[in-house]
Design an enzyme around this catalytic site. Structure first.
Site, short mmCIF file in Angstrom:
data_model
loop_
_atom_site.label_atom_id
_atom_site.label_comp_id
_atom_site.label_asym_id
_atom_site.label_seq_id
_atom_site.Cartn_x
_atom_site.Cartn_y
_atom_site.Cartn_z
N LYS A 1 50.94 19.70 95.34
CA LYS A 1 52.34 19.30 95.23
C LYS A 1 53.21 20.38 95.85
O LYS A 1 53.15 21.55 95.49
CB LYS A 1 52.70 19.09 93.75
N GLY B 1 58.37 16.98 93.88
CA GLY B 1 58.17 17.22 95.29
C GLY B 1 57.14 16.25 95.85
O GLY B 1 56.68 15.36 95.15
N VAL C 1 53.49 15.06 97.32
CA VAL C 1 52.11 15.38 96.97
C VAL C 1 51.19 15.06 98.15
O VAL C 1 51.29 13.99 98.75
CB VAL C 1 51.66 14.57 95.74
N GLY D 1 56.18 12.80 94.17
CA GLY D 1 56.07 12.95 92.73
C GLY D 1 57.36 13.45 92.12
O GLY D 1 58.39 13.50 92.79
N GLY D 2 57.27 13.83 90.88
CA GLY D 2 58.46 14.22 90.15
C GLY D 2 59.19 15.39 90.76
O GLY D 2 60.41 15.42 90.79
N LEU E 1 50.22 11.76 99.67
CA LEU E 1 49.82 10.77 98.66
C LEU E 1 51.04 10.08 98.07
O LEU E 1 50.96 8.98 97.58
CB LEU E 1 49.04 11.45 97.54
N ASP F 1 59.32 11.05 80.87
CA ASP F 1 59.33 10.12 82.00
C ASP F 1 58.04 9.31 82.05
O ASP F 1 57.43 9.17 83.10
CB ASP F 1 59.55 10.90 83.30
#
Ligand SMILES: *[C@@H]1O[C@H](CO)[C@@H](O)[C@H](O)[C@H]1NC(C)=O
Ligand SMILES: *[C@@H]1O[C@H](CO)[C@@H](O)[C@H](O)[C@H]1NC(C)=O
Ligand SMILES: *[C@@H]1O[C@H](CO)[C@@H](O)[C@H](O)[C@H]1NC(C)=O
Ligand SMILES: *[C@@H]1O[C@H](CO)[C@@H](O)[C@H](O)[C@H]1NC(C)=O
Ligand SMILES: *[C@@H]1O[C@H](CO)[C@@H](O)[C@H](O)[C@H]1NC(C)=O
Ligand SMILES: *[C@@H]1O[C@H](CO)[C@@H](O)[C@H](O)[C@H]1NC(C)=O
Ligand SMILES: *[C@@H]1O[C@H](CO)[C@@H](O)[C@H](O)[C@H]1NC(C)=O
Length: 669
Positions: free
Chosen positions: A360, A344, A346, A341-342, A338, A457
């Site tokens: 994740k 790792g 997803v 992400g922050g 997908l 963030d």
């Protein structure tokens, strides 16, 4: 070899305006990008790599400050730590001040390679490299040696060469001769030489750690490569042990300034450089999370508090077997990815019972890391709110740690706001819903649950939209543990800089008001449909644009034209007002998220007090990081990297006591 040109370029875009000020300064730190950030393929296997990196880069800074030849190395050979070697070489014509500036810039770029165990960067004035072995005497390396023939000066074969006697042939001869001479002279001259030829200029620099023979090998290779740049009017050869450049414009300083001791650390310029380095350090270290070390005691404390939760978490069957999740994602098939992400990548997964989830895959997976992580998971699993992405489960027993989140069907907010080919335009009502929901999610994080969580963030790509387009904030909490994550290091400094509150950038001060600032930026983005590209020099940042329109009273122009005027003017004015209130330069003047929710949910006629008028122009952009009113001497190196903020607005308002921030305050804090 791989590289991250994108992140780096973002960063450079930010830094270049800071470093290139229209001043009468004669010297130039040449902190401009000469080649791409190049990263090795090896990945750090332990989380202690990050603190090692930060520590070594700091040591390198000290060594460079103490050196008198614009060169420094450092190494960490503690058997308990990953091996680490780093080198900085400024070209010898740079003054010490400029060298420190060039290093400071490189140092903010190099973390873009983390968690890779090696990386190097060529700026026009300096070279920085780190690796897991002693490379100080490497002269050439066919895998990484590159050249850069791109020139803004032009140089196409059939263009007009009238400015050169003898046309292109004359230019060709001139470059051949110059490059040949500068190579020879640099080798004989202890590894450095600048030379002015017939309207061409050249510079050759070997790293100080190379022997004369190694230098010869390196520069001769560089010479042959750089010649291949003809007919370009500029060429740079970048090898493992040296740098060679020619150009039709004079880019260097006369002579050898490194030993000249032009300015000690008492000079303002050096101070600035050190401050810049310190800022870089604060940023890197805050992002590079000493989490694993420093927070241990804090986490122990939390663990005590969380004891009950922890056991309920364990009991509630929130754990999945690794194999189950592996199968759910079809063995992490790329087609199920997908996004990144922050902490790792997803993946979309379908559990045996048919539930769709987002899995994740975390970056670091050592036991020690997992231990810290699990406590964090216990912490955030207790956090539940309709506007926060829910953590469903985790898996820590397999070969890597996995987190299982609820699956949010739509894409992130930025897709709906900025994608050029978007089919769906969010209506004003939908936008208001996103703003309200995000604000409520943040209130919950800040004060609604037993632990205070600062997201750090908030940005439009971290706000996911579910099928009803109601917002869900992603990636909260994790930053506390996963500050070390690579994407936070890079996008945390570069990509997300447009969302970061000034006091956080400069002083590393982190309070809820930093989230309020980021939220304000998102609000303005939602209302205007424009990305806060804080560092586009010409157009200025979104904040600046909105502030100006707001001041002039032409609010409707600030709203996304794709809405075609379909929005209530009063509400639009209020939304902009709230956005501007939240992005005020002074943290103290920003409202709390709870106040923001009150503004957003109370009808004007029911309000006891009207929404305050924003009085301070927002933190504008990188340009406003530059000094305008700082000191009168334009030739001071201070103005080169002035890190002060100024009111650029004409309607001068009284700055609060903490504003503008002065450089000497910074260096003392
Ligand atoms: C350095 O990293 C490379 C690539 O990961 C690896 O092959 C090599 O063994 C490492 N060297 C040392 C000394 O750790
Ligand atoms: C740099 O060196 C000078 C003396 O040469 C010293 O006074 C100063 O504290 C040093 N600064 C840093 C950041 O190491
Ligand atoms: C590593 O550092 C030590 C001192 O800190 C120094 O003696 C040694 O020569 C260095 N090793 C290399 C390969 O530079
Ligand atoms: C930098 O990277 C870009 C894109 O990957 C590539 O086209 C370019 O040639 C690289 N430049 C150098 C100097 O290696
Ligand atoms: C070449 O350099 C100019 C400025 O020096 C820059 O604007 C341009 O983007 C560069 N082109 C490439 C392909 O890197
Ligand atoms: C440039 O000069 C070199 C050496 O004088 C020569 O070998 C080469 O053919 C020339 N190139 C062109 C394009 O004229
Ligand atoms: C290069 O060296 C040659 C021989 O030493 C000399 O005649 C010539 O003028 C030099 N050219 C430049 C540009 O320095």
């Amino acid at each position: 070899m791989s590289s991250s040109p994108l992140n780096f370029i973002t960063l450079i875009t930010i830094l270049i305006p800071i470093l290139r000020l229209p001043t009468a300064v004669t010297s130039d730190a040449r902190a401009t990008l000469a080649g791409n950030l190049t990263c090795g393929t090896g990945r750090a296997t332990t989380v202690s790599f990050i603190p090692t990196f930060v520590q070594a880069m700091e040591k390198l800074s000290t060594n460079l400050n103490n050196s008198n030849n614009n060169f420094a190395t450092t190494n960490i050979t503690d058997p308990n730590l990953p091996p680490f070697y780093a080198l900085i070489q400024c070209h010898r014509d740079l003054s010490k001040t400029d060298c420190l500036v060039c290093y400071a810039v490189s140092r903010t770029a190099v973390p873009g390679c983390l968690p890779r165990t090696s990386g190097r960067i060529f700026l026009d004035g300096c070279f920085v490299r780190y690796d897991n072995y002693s490379f100080f005497q490497e002269d050439v390396d066919p895998l990484t040696d590159t050249r850069n023939c791109n020139s803004s000066l032009g140089g196409v074969k059939n263009e007009n060469w009238d400015d050169f006697e003898g046309g292109f042939g004359g230019f060709n001869r001139s470059v051949f001769e110059l490059v040949d001479n500068v190579t020879k002279l640099a080798i004989e001259n202890g590894g450095f030489r600048v030379l002015e030829g017939d309207r061409v200029y050249g510079l050759g620099q070997c790293w100080e750690s190379l022997s004369k023979d190694e230098c010869r090998v390196c520069l001769n290779k560089a010479k042959n490569e750089v010649i291949g740049c003809l007919p370009s009017r500029e060429g740079r050869s970048m090898n493992a042990g040296c740098f060679l450049r020619y150009s039709t414009h004079k880019f260097f300083n006369n002579g050898d300034q490194a030993d000249g001791g032009t300015s000690g650390l008492s000079s303002p310029g050096a101070k600035v450089a050190v401050v810049l380095a310190a800022v870089a350090f604060v940023m890197i270290s805050s992002f590079a999370g000493y989490a694993a070390y420093i927070r241990i005691s804090k986490i122990r404390e939390e663990r005590k508090n969380m004891g009950m939760l922890s056991s309920s978490f364990n009991k509630s069957g929130l754990k999945y077997k690794y194999e189950t999740l592996e199968k759910a994602t079809n063995y992490f098939d790329i087609s199920n990815k997908l996004g990144q992400g922050g902490a790792g990548s997803v993946f979309k997964g379908t559990l045996p019972n048919g539930d769709v989830v987002a899995v994740k895959r975390l970056f670091f997976n050592t036991r020690q890391w997992v231990d810290e992580f699990f406590n964090e998971v216990n912490l955030i699993s207790a956090i539940q709110h309709k506007n926060l992405v829910k953590l469903l489960a985790c898996s820590i027993e397999g070969p890597e740690s996995l987190l299982v989140y609820e699956f949010v069907p739509n894409k992130s907010l930025d897709h709906f706001l900025f994608n050029k080919d978007r089919v769906l335009i969010l209506s004003w009502e939908q936008r208001m819903e996103v703003i309200r929901g995000t604000a409520e999610g943040l209130v919950y994080l800040h004060q609604g649950c037993h632990v205070r969580i600062i997201h750090r963030d908030i940005k439009s790509s971290n706000i996911l939209l579910d099928k009803d387009f109601s917002p869900k904030i992603a990636d909260f909490g994790l930053v506390r543990t996963f500050g070390a994550d690579r994407s936070h290091l890079t996008t945390g400094i570069a990509g997300t800089l447009g969302y970061m509150a000034p006091e956080y950038i400069v002083r590393g001060q982190l309070t809820e008001k930093a989230d309020v600032f980021s939220f304000g930026v998102v609000v303005l983005e939602i209302a205007s449909g424009k990305r806060n590209n804080a560092f586009v020099e010409d157009t200025g940042s979104l904040l600046q644009t909105v502030w100006k329109l707001y001041k002039e009273g032409v609010v409707s122009e600030a709203i996304d034209p794709l809405l075609k005027g379909e929005f209530p003017e009063d509400e639009a004015l209020e939304v902009l007002q709230i956005g501007l209130l939240c992005t005020q330069a002074s943290a103290a003047l920003r409202p709390s998220m709870a106040e923001v929710v009150e503004f957003l949910t109370t009808k004007p006629e029911n309000r006891q007090n009207p929404i305050p008028i924003p009085h301070q122009p927002p933190f504008l952009n990188a340009r406003s990081l530059m000094s305008q009113g700082m000191g009168s001497s334009t030739s001071s190196p201070l103005t080169k990297v002035g890190l002060s903020y100024t009111n650029t607005s004409q309607s001068s308002t009284t700055p609060s006591s903490e504003w503008p921030l002065r450089i000497d305050e910074l260096s003392s804090s």
